[in-house]
Design a protein around this motif. Structure first.
Motif, mmCIF file in Angstrom:
data_model
loop_
_atom_site.group_PDB
_atom_site.id
_atom_site.type_symbol
_atom_site.label_atom_id
_atom_site.label_comp_id
_atom_site.label_asym_id
_atom_site.label_seq_id
_atom_site.Cartn_x
_atom_site.Cartn_y
_atom_site.Cartn_z
ATOM 1 N N ARG A 108 0.831 -1.203 0.000
ATOM 2 C CA ARG A 108 0.000 0.000 0.000
ATOM 3 C C ARG A 108 0.870 1.259 0.000
ATOM 4 N NH1 ARG A 108 -3.835 3.078 -1.514
ATOM 5 N NH2 ARG A 108 -4.943 4.201 0.094
ATOM 6 N N LEU A 109 1.938 1.238 0.796
ATOM 7 C CA LEU A 109 2.849 2.381 0.814
ATOM 8 C C LEU A 109 3.470 2.600 -0.556
ATOM 9 C CD1 LEU A 109 4.639 1.881 4.224
ATOM 10 C CD2 LEU A 109 2.975 3.634 3.641
ATOM 11 N N TRP A 110 3.837 1.512 -1.212
ATOM 12 C CA TRP A 110 4.415 1.610 -2.550
ATOM 13 C C TRP A 110 3.389 2.199 -3.519
ATOM 14 C CZ3 TRP A 110 3.132 -1.105 -7.111
ATOM 15 C CH2 TRP A 110 3.999 -0.882 -8.172
ATOM 16 N N GLU A 111 2.124 1.762 -3.420
ATOM 17 C CA GLU A 111 1.092 2.295 -4.300
ATOM 18 C C GLU A 111 0.896 3.791 -4.077
ATOM 19 O OE1 GLU A 111 -2.310 -0.133 -3.517
ATOM 20 O OE2 GLU A 111 -1.603 -1.752 -4.810
ATOM 21 N N VAL A 112 0.871 4.209 -2.808
ATOM 22 C CA VAL A 112 0.740 5.635 -2.499
ATOM 23 C C VAL A 112 1.895 6.403 -3.120
ATOM 24 C CG1 VAL A 112 0.826 7.346 -0.623
ATOM 25 C CG2 VAL A 112 -0.624 5.319 -0.402
ATOM 26 N N TRP A 113 3.100 5.875 -2.981
ATOM 27 C CA TRP A 113 4.298 6.484 -3.551
ATOM 28 C C TRP A 113 4.166 6.619 -5.067
ATOM 29 C CZ3 TRP A 113 8.698 8.967 -2.640
ATOM 30 C CH2 TRP A 113 9.732 8.870 -3.537
ATOM 31 N N GLU A 114 3.722 5.552 -5.718
ATOM 32 C CA GLU A 114 3.571 5.569 -7.174
ATOM 33 C C GLU A 114 2.536 6.606 -7.614
ATOM 34 O OE1 GLU A 114 5.067 3.568 -9.808
ATOM 35 O OE2 GLU A 114 6.530 3.444 -8.190
ATOM 36 N N VAL A 115 1.418 6.683 -6.910
ATOM 37 C CA VAL A 115 0.380 7.652 -7.268
ATOM 38 C C VAL A 115 0.905 9.068 -7.087
ATOM 39 C CG1 VAL A 115 -1.897 8.559 -6.641
ATOM 40 C CG2 VAL A 115 -1.544 6.084 -6.849
ATOM 41 N N ARG A 116 1.572 9.325 -5.966
ATOM 42 C CA ARG A 116 2.118 10.671 -5.733
ATOM 43 C C ARG A 116 3.119 11.049 -6.827
ATOM 44 N NH1 ARG A 116 -0.215 14.169 -2.238
ATOM 45 N NH2 ARG A 116 1.727 15.269 -2.541
ATOM 46 N N ARG A 117 3.988 10.117 -7.182
ATOM 47 C CA ARG A 117 4.954 10.400 -8.252
ATOM 48 C C ARG A 117 4.247 10.680 -9.569
ATOM 49 N NH1 ARG A 117 9.846 6.273 -8.438
ATOM 50 N NH2 ARG A 117 9.057 6.359 -10.541
ATOM 51 N N ALA A 118 3.187 9.924 -9.852
ATOM 52 C CA ALA A 118 2.449 10.130 -11.103
ATOM 53 C C ALA A 118 1.784 11.505 -11.123
ATOM 54 C CB ALA A 118 1.406 9.024 -11.291
ATOM 55 N N VAL A 119 1.198 11.902 -10.002
ATOM 56 C CA VAL A 119 0.562 13.224 -9.931
ATOM 57 C C VAL A 119 1.617 14.311 -10.094
ATOM 58 C CG1 VAL A 119 -0.672 14.848 -8.424
ATOM 59 C CG2 VAL A 119 -1.433 12.465 -8.592
ATOM 60 N N GLU A 120 2.771 14.146 -9.462
ATOM 61 C CA GLU A 120 3.833 15.140 -9.586
ATOM 62 C C GLU A 120 4.396 15.202 -10.998
ATOM 63 O OE1 GLU A 120 6.597 14.239 -6.450
ATOM 64 O OE2 GLU A 120 5.213 14.955 -4.915
ATOM 65 N N GLY A 121 4.214 14.129 -11.782
ATOM 66 C CA GLY A 121 4.686 14.097 -13.162
ATOM 67 C C GLY A 121 3.721 14.737 -14.159
ATOM 68 N N LEU A 122 2.533 15.094 -13.700
ATOM 69 C CA LEU A 122 1.561 15.751 -14.585
ATOM 70 C C LEU A 122 1.997 17.187 -14.883
ATOM 71 C CD1 LEU A 122 -1.806 14.708 -12.875
ATOM 72 C CD2 LEU A 122 -0.952 13.897 -15.090
ATOM 73 N N PRO A 123 1.505 17.750 -15.985
ATOM 74 C CA PRO A 123 1.718 19.192 -16.199
ATOM 75 C C PRO A 123 1.145 19.955 -14.995
ATOM 76 C CG PRO A 123 0.842 18.158 -18.186
ATOM 77 C CD PRO A 123 0.780 17.130 -17.094
ATOM 78 N N PRO A 124 1.765 21.054 -14.606
ATOM 79 C CA PRO A 124 1.348 21.763 -13.390
ATOM 80 C C PRO A 124 -0.130 22.137 -13.341
ATOM 81 C CG PRO A 124 3.432 22.629 -14.182
ATOM 82 C CD PRO A 124 2.942 21.654 -15.218
ATOM 83 N N ASP A 125 -0.718 22.559 -14.477
ATOM 84 C CA ASP A 125 -2.133 22.945 -14.456
ATOM 85 C C ASP A 125 -3.041 21.747 -14.179
ATOM 86 O OD1 ASP A 125 -1.522 21.846 -16.963
ATOM 87 O OD2 ASP A 125 -2.907 23.150 -18.045
ATOM 88 N N GLU A 126 -2.671 20.578 -14.684
ATOM 89 C CA GLU A 126 -3.458 19.373 -14.446
ATOM 90 C C GLU A 126 -3.221 18.839 -13.030
ATOM 91 O OE1 GLU A 126 -2.724 16.525 -17.553
ATOM 92 O OE2 GLU A 126 -3.200 17.983 -19.126
ATOM 93 N N ALA A 127 -1.975 18.877 -12.572
ATOM 94 C CA ALA A 127 -1.655 18.400 -11.227
ATOM 95 C C ALA A 127 -2.396 19.205 -10.174
ATOM 96 C CB ALA A 127 -0.146 18.462 -10.986
ATOM 97 N N ALA A 128 -2.506 20.508 -10.368
ATOM 98 C CA ALA A 128 -3.208 21.361 -9.408
ATOM 99 C C ALA A 128 -4.664 20.935 -9.288
ATOM 100 C CB ALA A 128 -3.114 22.827 -9.835
ATOM 101 N N ILE A 129 -5.287 20.617 -10.395
ATOM 102 C CA ILE A 129 -6.693 20.208 -10.372
ATOM 103 C C ILE A 129 -6.848 18.854 -9.681
ATOM 104 C CG2 ILE A 129 -8.602 19.459 -11.861
ATOM 105 C CD1 ILE A 129 -7.780 21.854 -13.691
ATOM 106 N N VAL A 130 -5.972 17.928 -9.958
ATOM 107 C CA VAL A 130 -6.045 16.613 -9.308
ATOM 108 C C VAL A 130 -5.861 16.754 -7.805
ATOM 109 C CG1 VAL A 130 -4.882 14.377 -9.082
ATOM 110 C CG2 VAL A 130 -5.366 15.303 -11.349
ATOM 111 N N ARG A 131 -4.888 17.553 -7.391
ATOM 112 C CA ARG A 131 -4.661 17.748 -5.951
ATOM 113 C C ARG A 131 -5.880 18.370 -5.273
ATOM 114 N NH1 ARG A 131 0.563 19.707 -7.763
ATOM 115 N NH2 ARG A 131 2.073 18.043 -7.410
#
Length: 190
Positions: A108-131
């Protein structure tokens, strides 16, 4: 992510090493805390406590071990401490104690890590909306108001972001197993 140089810099105990660890892990630590606490303010507090704990205990870190696992262990403990403090004491039953930490296995910790990394890899305008949508649980209308953009723009960016995330995180989903020769596929038809 190759954490070897990061672990080495952190193990040396220099502020620059800690700053690099903070930059790399602040998002994932917050993600873990929000998963446990479901409250952005408390999650920020827990993340801050986790990084204070990392700094204070930096001499205990073994650079031969996984830096991420060590950090997530400290972050998990900090979030659980905040949870217990907010409940004004320890859980009253074993079942309630299990609820507080349910699903926080290494996987589960690994999955959380992967999701956070994926969100941080989005373009900033899209990442802001997801957050804003997922961490702060704002509606499209609230996000539009917060960012000062039209609701339609929020919806289209959200759609693009979620499509990107689905592609980036596809390895987290179980893939259906193909039927072997002579086996009837699910649904009962050939």
């Amino acid at each position: 992510m190759d954490e070897t140089p990061l672990a080495g810099a952190f193990a040396e105990g220099h502020e620059e090493g800690f700053a690099a660890v903070y930059a790399a892990f602040r998002g994932p630590v917050f993600g873990l805390a929000i998963t446990i606490l479901a409250d952005p303010g408390l999650a920020e507090e827990a993340a801050q406590q986790a990084f204070i704990g990392l700094w204070r205990n930096r001499d205990r870190f073994d650079p031969q071990r996984s830096l991420a696992a060590w950090i997530f262990g400290i972050a998990r403990k900090a979030a659980i401490d905040v949870y217990r403090r907010e409940r004004r004491g320890p859980a009253t039953t074993a079942q309630e104690a299990d609820i507080a930490v349910e699903g926080l296995s290494a996987e589960r910790l690994w999955e959380v890590w992967e999701v956070r990394r994926a969100v941080e890899g989005l373009p900033p305008d899209e990442a802001a909306i997801v957050r804003l949508a997922h961490y702060y649980q704002l509606t499209h209308g609230e996000i539009a108001e917060h960012l000062g953009i039209p609701v339609g723009t929020v919806k289209s960016r959200s759609h693009r972001a979620h499509r990107r995330l689905a592609g980036t995180l596809s390895h987290l989903f179980d893939e259906p197993q193909p039927a072997t020769a002579g086996e009837v596929p699910a649904g009962g038809h050939r």
